[in-house]
Design a protein around this motif. Structure first.
Motif, PDB file in Angstrom:
ATOM      1  N   SER A  19      47.943  79.422  86.224  1.00  0.00           N
ATOM      2  CA  SER A  19      48.770  80.108  85.234  1.00  0.00           C
ATOM      3  C   SER A  19      47.928  81.118  84.459  1.00  0.00           C
ATOM      4  O   SER A  19      46.698  80.987  84.338  1.00  0.00           O
ATOM      5  N   GLU A  20      48.605  82.114  83.926  1.00  0.00           N
ATOM      6  CA  GLU A  20      47.896  83.109  83.128  1.00  0.00           C
ATOM      7  C   GLU A  20      47.232  82.474  81.917  1.00  0.00           C
ATOM      8  O   GLU A  20      46.139  82.879  81.513  1.00  0.00           O
ATOM      9  N   LYS A  21      47.902  81.468  81.333  1.00  0.00           N
ATOM     10  CA  LYS A  21      47.325  80.781  80.160  1.00  0.00           C
ATOM     11  C   LYS A  21      46.042  80.067  80.531  1.00  0.00           C
ATOM     12  O   LYS A  21      45.037  80.139  79.799  1.00  0.00           O
ATOM     13  N   THR A  22      46.027  79.382  81.667  1.00  0.00           N
ATOM     14  CA  THR A  22      44.819  78.687  82.094  1.00  0.00           C
ATOM     15  C   THR A  22      43.697  79.681  82.367  1.00  0.00           C
ATOM     16  O   THR A  22      42.540  79.444  82.004  1.00  0.00           O
ATOM     17  N   LEU A  23      44.032  80.786  83.004  1.00  0.00           N
ATOM     18  CA  LEU A  23      43.033  81.815  83.274  1.00  0.00           C
ATOM     19  C   LEU A  23      42.478  82.372  81.968  1.00  0.00           C
ATOM     20  O   LEU A  23      41.266  82.583  81.830  1.00  0.00           O
ATOM     21  N   TYR A  24      43.357  82.576  80.996  1.00  0.00           N
ATOM     22  CA  TYR A  24      42.911  83.062  79.685  1.00  0.00           C
ATOM     23  C   TYR A  24      42.004  82.031  79.021  1.00  0.00           C
ATOM     24  O   TYR A  24      40.958  82.382  78.444  1.00  0.00           O
ATOM     25  N   ASP A  25      42.388  80.744  79.085  1.00  0.00           N
ATOM     26  CA  ASP A  25      41.561  79.693  78.487  1.00  0.00           C
ATOM     27  C   ASP A  25      40.166  79.675  79.097  1.00  0.00           C
ATOM     28  O   ASP A  25      39.163  79.457  78.401  1.00  0.00           O
ATOM     29  N   LEU A  26      40.086  79.907  80.406  1.00  0.00           N
ATOM     30  CA  LEU A  26      38.783  79.927  81.069  1.00  0.00           C
ATOM     31  C   LEU A  26      37.913  81.073  80.561  1.00  0.00           C
ATOM     32  O   LEU A  26      36.714  80.907  80.320  1.00  0.00           O
ATOM     33  N   THR A  27      38.530  82.237  80.397  1.00  0.00           N
ATOM     34  CA  THR A  27      37.746  83.373  79.890  1.00  0.00           C
ATOM     35  C   THR A  27      37.266  83.120  78.470  1.00  0.00           C
ATOM     36  O   THR A  27      36.163  83.534  78.093  1.00  0.00           O
TER      37      THR A  27
END
Length: 375
Positions: free
Chosen positions: A219-227
């Motif tokens: 998900s975009e949210k998970t990708l954002y959390d990783l960054t």
């Protein structure tokens, strides 16, 4: 006072006294229940480094899957290998009826020989015309005509040679060869069936399982959390992420770890996910093309407060623990990271170092109950 009256009063007094005794006994039992003390295992809160894994379902593909299709039309006359066999690049797999293509090669060879003969005649004629021209026997017209005929003969020979090369190529295409090293799929066609370049279903697929790619949706949210966690941009994220593991759907973990090496620039329509690719060496062939697996991405969390899930209970989608204060269990809400490993929670607020909580059986307690902690 009569004897009957004295008897009645004594009976009422006895009844009232008995009722008081019964009431006093019930009240004492209630008090005993309220003060009952249960023994529970406690947990003193500390912080430590903790690796939390997030799991993503993945589709496995070989590094270079190649569909095998014919380049010419014809009837399948021979299958040279077994289904599922390991093959080498260039190895014959199928043979398509060669009769018509062999005939085409012979015809093309004949046209080449004929064109060679015509060219030789045209050149001899040209030599004779040139000699006659030098002797002033013929004029320019006859000489130019001989030259043009020789040029046409050369062109006819070149055309015949091109036709021969085409016929030879088409004959070579009657043997369908493996485009790469790898393992074959099952075959879609049998001896006697017609095939041609426009078939919708490939004859077979050859894949090399020694190196595989695992494609997963994030998900975009998970990708954002990783960054945010690694404090980097999306382009830098593959270099920042640690090694990942790949597990079969039945729980067998691959020995070799892999790396996330590609992040799609597009968001998938309908799902709102971003395709992420992880690559693995697969020398044992544990995974094959189109297998399913689970990629586990680790998060290393420093100074983490980790509690077992059995120490918690839920009320209206909020997570609570029982904090032990002066021997009394107090229901305390906590906030946790939005993902977990199915066994533990990482607490982000609500607890601090030194707090003591009930470590198991939290669902059996009630707020304010006195408890005794087991050694």
């Amino acid at each position: 006072m009569t004897k009957k009256t004295r008897y009645l009063m004594a009976f009422l007094a006895t009844l009232l006294l008995s009722g008081g005794v019964v009431y006093s006994c019930w009240d004492a039992d209630d008090e005993e229940d309220e003060d009952a003390v249960g023994e529970y295992r406690g947990l003193t809160i500390t912080t430590r480094e903790f690796t939390l894994f997030r799991a993503f379902t993945a589709l496995i593909e070989s590094e270079q899957p190649a569909d095998i299709r014919p380049q010419i039309a014809g009837r399948l006359t021979q299958i040279c290998v077994k289904e599922g066999a390991r093959v080498k690049k260039g190895q014959p797999l199928f043979v398509i009826d060669q009769v018509s293509y062999q005939a085409a090669v012979r015809n093309a060879e004949a046209r080449v020989n004929s064109a060679k003969a015509q060219l030789a005649t045209a050149r001899q004629t040209l030599e004779g015309k040139e000699e006659l021209f030098r002797q002033h026997v013929i004029g320019d017209f006859d000489l130019n005509k001989a030259r043009n005929e020789a040029t046409e003969a050369e062109a006819a020979l070149a055309e015949a040679k091109a036709d021969l090369a085409t016929a030879q190529n088409e004959l070579s295409y009657t043997i369908v060869r493996s485009p790469s090293d790898g393992v074959l799929s099952m075959f879609e066609y049998r001896v006697g069936e017609m095939v041609d370049p426009s078939i919708e279903t490939e004859m077979a697929t050859v894949t090399d399982p020694s190196h595989i790619h695992a494609y997963m949706g994030m998900s975009e949210k998970t990708l954002y959390d990783l960054t945010q966690y690694y404090q980097c941009g999306i382009d830098e994220l593959p270099d920042k992420l640690p090694d990942v593991t790949l597990t079969t759907y039945w729980g067998k973990e691959m020995e070799h770890k892999g790396r996330i090496d590609a992040i799609s620039g597009n968001v998938q329509n309908g799902t709102g996910t971003v395709v992420i690719r992880a690559s693995f060496d697969n020398p044992d062939g544990l995974f094959r093309n189109n297998s399913n697996g689970t990629v586990r991405v680790p998060y290393l969390i420093k100074d983490a407060i980790v509690i077992p899930q059995e120490a918690t209970f839920d009320i209206q989608n909020k997570i609570f623990v029982f904090k032990v204060i002066d021997g009394v269990a107090k229901a305390t809400p906590v906030e946790t990271m939005p993902y977990n490993d199915g066994r533990a929670y990482v607490v982000t607020s609500g607890l601090k170092t030194g707090d003591v909580i009930i470590a198991e059986g939290a669902g059996l307690l009630r707020d304010g109950q006195r408890v005794k902690l087991k050694n």
